[in-house]
Motif scaffolding. Structure first.
Motif, mmCIF file in Angstrom:
data_model
loop_
_atom_site.group_PDB
_atom_site.id
_atom_site.type_symbol
_atom_site.label_atom_id
_atom_site.label_comp_id
_atom_site.label_asym_id
_atom_site.label_seq_id
_atom_site.Cartn_x
_atom_site.Cartn_y
_atom_site.Cartn_z
ATOM 1 N N SER A 81 -0.580 59.069 22.157
ATOM 2 C CA SER A 81 -0.655 57.607 22.251
ATOM 3 C C SER A 81 0.698 57.069 21.844
ATOM 4 C CB SER A 81 -1.742 57.047 21.333
ATOM 5 O OG SER A 81 -1.382 57.273 19.967
ATOM 6 N N LYS A 91 7.840 50.351 23.465
ATOM 7 C CA LYS A 91 7.415 49.704 24.710
ATOM 8 C C LYS A 91 8.583 48.977 25.373
ATOM 9 C CE LYS A 91 3.529 47.426 24.729
ATOM 10 N NZ LYS A 91 2.428 46.538 24.279
ATOM 11 N N LYS A 92 9.390 48.299 24.559
ATOM 12 C CA LYS A 92 10.517 47.565 25.131
ATOM 13 C C LYS A 92 11.538 48.520 25.735
ATOM 14 C CE LYS A 92 14.145 44.236 24.123
ATOM 15 N NZ LYS A 92 14.770 43.357 23.114
ATOM 16 N N LEU A 130 7.475 48.984 29.124
ATOM 17 C CA LEU A 130 6.026 49.096 29.267
ATOM 18 C C LEU A 130 5.379 47.747 28.979
ATOM 19 C CD1 LEU A 130 5.461 52.466 27.337
ATOM 20 C CD2 LEU A 130 5.690 52.135 29.811
ATOM 21 N N SER A 131 4.463 47.349 29.815
ATOM 22 C CA SER A 131 3.791 46.062 29.628
ATOM 23 C C SER A 131 2.475 46.207 28.868
ATOM 24 C CB SER A 131 3.524 45.409 30.996
ATOM 25 O OG SER A 131 2.754 46.281 31.827
ATOM 26 N N SER A 132 2.007 47.462 28.679
ATOM 27 C CA SER A 132 0.767 47.698 27.934
ATOM 28 C C SER A 132 0.902 48.983 27.130
ATOM 29 C CB SER A 132 -0.421 47.809 28.898
ATOM 30 O OG SER A 132 -0.375 49.046 29.608
ATOM 31 N N ASP A 133 -0.153 49.329 26.385
ATOM 32 C CA ASP A 133 -0.135 50.548 25.583
ATOM 33 C C ASP A 133 -0.578 51.774 26.376
ATOM 34 O OD1 ASP A 133 0.661 49.007 23.496
ATOM 35 O OD2 ASP A 133 -1.276 48.969 22.464
ATOM 36 N N MET A 134 -0.876 51.583 27.645
ATOM 37 C CA MET A 134 -1.378 52.682 28.474
ATOM 38 C C MET A 134 -0.240 53.623 28.884
ATOM 39 S SD MET A 134 -4.618 52.262 28.725
ATOM 40 C CE MET A 134 -5.004 53.361 30.093
#
Length: 478
Positions: A378, A394-395, A399-403
């Motif tokens: 994760s 994420k940045k 990434l726009s989500s945690d997926m």
């Protein structure tokens, strides 16, 4: 051509020497150069003339005069040593920062039992100030300069001795941190930033700025009484304010010595005054403060982009541990993203670092590696593994989500070193506070901090059964 006896030759030589010395003091560089040429030619003519002088027996006076002239001609020019009287010395004229502070101590130290008690304590522990000087050496000059800029009493430069023993990683049992021991709420009030990447309470520049802002506020609040301001820094303005109002209602004095304050505060101010008094009278008391050079030890570099600290160490040609020691506000392997940062480096490393930094594109200020997502991964797990928070991860990877999916490649930082703040806290002999979580045991806690179980019990006066309560705060001495 001049011809005469030896005495006349000597007299002429003295005249030429005097003329030469006058030219060195009073003429411009080009004129001085011309004068040297004229004098050189004159000496040649003088020697030629004297060689043609009849061989006569010189008396003792003439011989001594000639020897004096010869000595004067061969003796190198030495500028006289300038001794500046203490009464007109400027702060920068002192060789030692402790002397600089000593010359500007202004708060009156009363001859009372409270101060005498702590004076005797410090005098009976002479090695204490030796240790303090070692810890304060990188920071003391900077702090003194900042205090002088605001025309505040130099006694305040001694306050970190009382607060933290000049340990920037020091943490109290109440979660106060840094040289100035800021509590989280007080830090927020005076715009000292705290986040995952950075704790400004430990940062030398930001915490000093915040502390001096705090003192100015207290000084104005408490009728320009510096002792009450120092007391408020320790116990809070509310408590000092209530004590003052209580005395006013009872028609009692409102100076520090007349106020009913917590025991810690009643010791806090006398400790500071005792140290100031010892410094002021160090010679008479035969007490030594290890000298600290009265010149900048640190250079400040304004960084507008995130910088990997291992690169900073490499470019400055210093150890990574030293980067953390001079920048104790940094929690992680790099400065914070999307944030300016004032990086402190040794003055000696200034040119090397500046050159290397200017030659490197800002996009290369961080070092990354590729990580392939595996089953069970994760973003939180990957972030913890590579010491980066999820938002930054994420940045970095857009990434726009945690997926995330198995086999996906992510950019993660290269963290091939261990000099993180906890390791440095151990190096500095600091104290941290551990809050007991569900499932914690003394054995687990001792392994985490690499200390002995019986020491944790002793430090916290725990019962013999070692029972821990949820949310209990434990003092850990590293």
């Amino acid at each position: 051509m001049y011809q005469g006896n030896l005495a006349q030759c000597a007299a002429y030589a003295v005249f030429l020497l005097t003329l030469y010395q006058f030219s060195r003091r009073n003429l411009l560089l080009t004129e001085d150069f011309l004068m040297k040429k004229i004098l050189s030619l004159s000496f040649i003519l003088l020697l030629t003339a004297c060689q043609q002088t009849p061989n006569t027996t010189a008396n003792t006076e003439t011989t001594n005069q000639a020897q004096a002239v010869n000595a004067a001609l061969t003796k190198p020019h030495v500028e006289p040593e300038v001794n500046i009287p203490e009464s007109i010395k400027r702060p920068e004229d002192y060789a030692d920062v402790w002397q600089r502070i000593r010359s500007q101590l202004t708060i009156e130290v009363p001859d009372n039992e409270a101060v005498a008690k702590w004076r005797e304590y410090y005098l009976s522990h002479p090695n204490f100030m030796v240790t303090i000087s070692q810890r304060a050496e990188p920071f003391l000059y900077y702090i003194v300069e900042e205090i002088e800029k605001r025309n505040m009493p130099l006694e305040l430069a001694l306050l970190p001795i009382v607060e933290s023993a000049y340990l920037p990683y020091g943490v109290s049992s109440m979660s106060a941190a840094g040289l100035w021991q800021f509590m989280p709420v007080s830090a927020k009030r005076f715009n000292i930033e705290q986040n995952w990447w950075y704790d400004g309470r430990r940062d030398i520049v930001e915490s000093t700025r915040g502390a001096l802002d705090y003192f100015e506020f207290f000084h104005d609040t408490f009728d320009e009484d510096w002792l009450n301001a120092v007391a408020a820094f320790n116990s809070g303005e509310g408590r000092v304010g209530r004590a003052i109002r209580k005395n006013e209602r009872a028609n009692l004095a409102t100076d520090f010595w007349s106020l009913n304050l917590p025991e810690e505060t009643t010791h806090f101010v006398p400790k500071l005054l005792a140290i100031a008094d010892i410094l002021k009278n160090a010679e008479a008391l035969n007490y030594s403060f290890t000298p600290i050079e009265n010149k900048p030890a640190l250079a400040i570099f304004e960084l507008e982009e995130q910088l990997d600290l291992s690169l900073a160490a490499e470019w400055a040609n210093v150890e990574l541990a030293e980067i953390y020691q001079l920048n104790p506000g940094l929690n992680r392997w790099a400065t914070a993203p999307d944030s300016n940062y004032q990086l402190l480096l040794p003055v000696a490393a200034t040119n090397t670092f500046k050159e290397n930094l200017s030659r490197t594109d800002k996009k290369d200020w961080l070092r990354w590696q590729r990580y392939q997502v595996k089953a069970g991964d994760s973003l939180g797990k990957i972030g913890a593994l590579h010491n980066i928070d999820v938002a930054a991860l994420k940045k970095l990877n857009d990434l726009s989500s945690d997926m995330i999916r198995i086999g996906q490649e992510l950019a993660v930082p290269v963290t091939d070193y261990k000099a993180y703040p906890l390791a440095l806290a151990k190096l500095n002999g600091s104290q941290v506070t551990h809050k007991v979580k569900r499932g914690d045991t003394l054995w687990d806690i001792s392994r985490k901090y690499k200390v002995k179980v019986h020491d944790i019990v002793r430090w916290n006066n725990l019962p013999s059964d070692g029972f821990l309560k949820l949310e209990q705060k434990l003092k850990i001495i590293l």
